[in-house]
Design a protein around this motif. Structure first.
Motif, PDB file in Angstrom:
ATOM      1  N   VAL A   1       0.757  -1.267   0.056  1.00 56.78           N
ATOM      2  CA  VAL A   1       0.040  -0.062   0.067  1.00 56.78           C
ATOM      3  C   VAL A   1       0.857   1.237   0.046  1.00 56.78           C
ATOM      4  CG1 VAL A   1      -1.748   1.355   1.142  1.00 56.78           C
ATOM      5  CG2 VAL A   1      -1.737  -1.280   1.173  1.00 56.78           C
ATOM      6  N   GLU A   2       0.610   1.972  -0.991  1.00 57.94           N
ATOM      7  CA  GLU A   2       1.440   3.331  -1.365  1.00 57.94           C
ATOM      8  C   GLU A   2       0.635   4.432  -0.407  1.00 57.94           C
ATOM      9  OE1 GLU A   2       2.190   1.115  -5.105  1.00 57.94           O
ATOM     10  OE2 GLU A   2       0.555   1.379  -3.912  1.00 57.94           O
ATOM     11  N   SER A   3       1.270   5.390  -0.052  1.00 57.11           N
ATOM     12  CA  SER A   3       0.591   6.559   0.503  1.00 57.11           C
ATOM     13  C   SER A   3       1.820   7.725   0.625  1.00 57.11           C
ATOM     14  CB  SER A   3       0.263   6.437   2.013  1.00 57.11           C
ATOM     15  OG  SER A   3       1.127   6.035   2.711  1.00 57.11           O
TER      16      SER A   3
ATOM     17  N   THR B   1       7.084  12.924   0.780  1.00 56.74           N
ATOM     18  CA  THR B   1       7.615  11.504   1.440  1.00 56.74           C
ATOM     19  C   THR B   1       6.582  10.725   1.184  1.00 56.74           C
ATOM     20  OG1 THR B   1       9.119  12.515   2.814  1.00 56.74           O
ATOM     21  CG2 THR B   1       8.690  10.207   3.062  1.00 56.74           C
ATOM     22  N   LEU B   2       6.688   9.515  -0.091  1.00 55.77           N
ATOM     23  CA  LEU B   2       6.029   8.379  -0.193  1.00 55.77           C
ATOM     24  C   LEU B   2       6.560   7.215   0.581  1.00 55.77           C
ATOM     25  CD1 LEU B   2       5.967   8.465  -4.155  1.00 55.77           C
ATOM     26  CD2 LEU B   2       4.433   9.927  -2.593  1.00 55.77           C
ATOM     27  N   SER B   3       5.351   6.499   1.037  1.00 59.11           N
ATOM     28  CA  SER B   3       5.334   5.363   1.778  1.00 59.11           C
ATOM     29  C   SER B   3       4.993   4.147   0.995  1.00 59.11           C
ATOM     30  CB  SER B   3       4.782   5.371   3.131  1.00 59.11           C
ATOM     31  OG  SER B   3       5.467   6.344   3.917  1.00 59.11           O
TER      32      SER B   3
ATOM     33  N   VAL C   1       2.128   9.073 -11.497  1.00 59.40           N
ATOM     34  CA  VAL C   1       1.555   7.908 -10.375  1.00 59.40           C
ATOM     35  C   VAL C   1       2.748   7.174 -10.190  1.00 59.40           C
ATOM     36  CG1 VAL C   1       0.100   6.009  -9.996  1.00 59.40           C
ATOM     37  CG2 VAL C   1      -0.822   7.919 -11.323  1.00 59.40           C
ATOM     38  N   TYR C   2       2.825   7.046  -8.736  1.00 56.07           N
ATOM     39  CA  TYR C   2       4.128   6.262  -8.337  1.00 56.07           C
ATOM     40  C   TYR C   2       3.727   5.040  -7.688  1.00 56.07           C
ATOM     41  CZ  TYR C   2       7.089  10.505  -8.879  1.00 56.07           C
ATOM     42  OH  TYR C   2       7.872  11.618  -9.426  1.00 56.07           O
ATOM     43  N   PHE C   3       4.247   4.117  -7.753  1.00 57.73           N
ATOM     44  CA  PHE C   3       3.781   2.476  -7.297  1.00 57.73           C
ATOM     45  C   PHE C   3       5.070   1.966  -7.001  1.00 57.73           C
ATOM     46  CE2 PHE C   3       4.298  -0.055 -11.148  1.00 57.73           C
ATOM     47  CZ  PHE C   3       4.078   0.940 -11.929  1.00 57.73           C
TER      48      PHE C   3
ATOM     49  N   GLU D   1      -0.654   9.111  -6.308  1.00 59.55           N
ATOM     50  CA  GLU D   1      -0.498  10.253  -7.268  1.00 59.55           C
ATOM     51  C   GLU D   1       0.346  11.212  -6.838  1.00 59.55           C
ATOM     52  OE1 GLU D   1      -4.227  11.077  -9.400  1.00 59.55           O
ATOM     53  OE2 GLU D   1      -3.067  12.496 -10.848  1.00 59.55           O
ATOM     54  N   VAL D   2       1.265  11.794  -7.618  1.00 57.57           N
ATOM     55  CA  VAL D   2       1.944  13.016  -7.160  1.00 57.57           C
ATOM     56  C   VAL D   2       1.968  13.932  -8.618  1.00 57.57           C
ATOM     57  CG1 VAL D   2       4.413  13.818  -6.990  1.00 57.57           C
ATOM     58  CG2 VAL D   2       3.781  11.723  -6.086  1.00 57.57           C
TER      59      VAL D   2
END
Length: 118
Positions: A5-7, A19-21, A92-94, A113-114
């Motif tokens: 799960v990305e956030s 900062t993405l997780s 979109v970052y995954f 999404e960024v």
């Protein structure tokens, strides 16, 4: 059930930071290498950064010096700290995780999404 799960995505002005997780469940996270990918409108996809199970990292040239990838195995989470963001970073970052042990199972998240825009 395995989940990634990305956030952390969102709208940010040029020059800003996010900062993405990527948090995993259902796997022994410590044996997995994790890669951040991004997908642009029109479906072009590119590798952004990766971190191996031993924390060896790799960055594509266009983000080197601006992005930092790190991992916290205790919380089964990979972070992508992004600074000095540019409109070209909009995507979109995954994340994808691949086991370093055979048979090298792979899992993918749904993306976050960024948008970098003034």
């Amino acid at each position: 059930q395995v989940q990634l799960v990305e956030s952390g995505g969102g709208l940010v002005q040029p020059g800003g930071s996010l900062t993405l997780s990527c948090t995993a469940s259902g796997i022994d996270f410590s044996t997995y290498s994790v890669t951040w990918w991004r997908q642009f409108p029109g479906n072009q996809r590119e590798l952004v950064a990766s971190i191996a199970h031993d924390s060896t990292s790799y960055y594509r040239e266009s983000v080197r010096g601006r992005f930092t990838i790190s991992r916290d195995n205790t919380w089964a989470t990979i972070f992508l700290e992004m600074t000095n963001l540019k409109p070209a970073d909009t995507a979109v970052y995954f994340c994808g995780a691949r086991d370093s042990r055979p048979p090298a199972k792979e899992y993918w998240g749904q993306g976050t999404e960024v948008t970098v825009s003034s």
